[in-house]
Design a protein around this motif. Structure first.
Motif, short mmCIF file in Angstrom:
data_model
loop_
_atom_site.label_atom_id
_atom_site.label_comp_id
_atom_site.label_asym_id
_atom_site.label_seq_id
_atom_site.Cartn_x
_atom_site.Cartn_y
_atom_site.Cartn_z
N LEU A 1 0.99 -1.07 -0.10
CA LEU A 1 -0.09 0.07 0.07
C LEU A 1 0.96 1.03 -0.07
O LEU A 1 0.53 2.01 -1.01
N TRP A 2 2.07 1.22 1.00
CA TRP A 2 2.78 2.41 0.71
C TRP A 2 3.58 2.71 -0.03
O TRP A 2 3.46 3.99 -0.85
N ARG A 3 3.80 1.71 -1.59
CA ARG A 3 4.01 1.88 -2.28
C ARG A 3 3.16 2.36 -3.48
O ARG A 3 4.00 3.09 -4.79
N LEU A 4 2.43 1.72 -3.53
CA LEU A 4 0.97 2.43 -4.24
C LEU A 4 1.14 3.98 -4.02
O LEU A 4 0.45 4.83 -4.99
N VAL A 5 1.11 4.25 -2.48
CA VAL A 5 0.88 5.68 -2.21
C VAL A 5 2.06 6.21 -3.22
O VAL A 5 2.02 7.77 -3.62
N ALA A 6 3.50 6.08 -2.53
CA ALA A 6 4.15 6.64 -3.09
C ALA A 6 4.15 7.35 -4.38
O ALA A 6 4.19 8.04 -5.20
N VAL A 7 3.51 5.88 -5.54
CA VAL A 7 3.62 6.09 -7.05
C VAL A 7 2.62 7.14 -7.39
O VAL A 7 2.48 7.93 -7.75
N SER A 8 1.47 7.15 -6.26
CA SER A 8 0.65 7.87 -7.16
C SER A 8 0.65 9.26 -6.52
O SER A 8 0.59 10.08 -7.46
N SER A 9 1.25 9.78 -5.52
CA SER A 9 2.05 10.53 -5.27
C SER A 9 2.51 12.04 -6.27
O SER A 9 3.08 12.54 -5.97
N ARG A 10 3.40 11.12 -6.28
CA ARG A 10 4.66 11.53 -7.33
C ARG A 10 4.07 11.56 -9.12
O ARG A 10 4.91 12.04 -9.56
N ARG A 11 2.61 10.63 -9.15
CA ARG A 11 2.16 11.16 -10.73
C ARG A 11 1.74 12.53 -10.34
O ARG A 11 0.48 13.29 -9.78
N PRO A 12 1.25 13.65 -11.14
CA PRO A 12 0.66 14.43 -11.66
C PRO A 12 -0.83 14.12 -11.64
O PRO A 12 -1.47 13.54 -12.78
N ARG A 13 -1.54 15.03 -11.48
CA ARG A 13 -3.07 15.26 -11.62
C ARG A 13 -3.37 15.99 -12.71
O ARG A 13 -3.55 17.23 -12.57
#
Ligand code: ZN
Length: 84
Positions: free
Chosen positions: A72-84
């Motif tokens: 879950l932490w890895r998903l959050v880390a990847v998702s937070s780097r992605r532009p919205r």
């Protein structure tokens, strides 16, 4: 916690190991605290609040790193780097 972390005996819900007599209440509480933090992080993610989920997951991993919390932490880390 299914097994005693010291001797690997099955615990069956007990907070004292029947084999080595280790008192595991504190360790079990830490595990529950980490699970509560993961639950809070999931709740924040359900509300699309990735910024708040990240710190909760970091705290959970510091207490008790499970494969689920790490994924879950890895998903959050990847998702937070992605532009919205
Ligand atoms: Zn034991």
């Amino acid at each position: 916690m299914d097994r005693c972390p010291l001797c690997r005996a099955m615990l069956n819900g007990a907070d004292t190991c029947r084999r080595c007599r280790a008192e595991l209440r504190s360790a079990q509480q830490v595990e529950r605290d980490a699970q509560a933090l993961v639950g809070a992080a999931l709740h924040r993610l359900a509300h699309d609040d990735t910024e708040a989920a990240g710190p909760l997951l970091r705290r959970a991993l510091a207490l008790h790193a499970t494969p689920d919390a790490l994924a879950l932490w890895r998903l959050v880390a990847v998702s937070s780097r992605r532009p919205r």
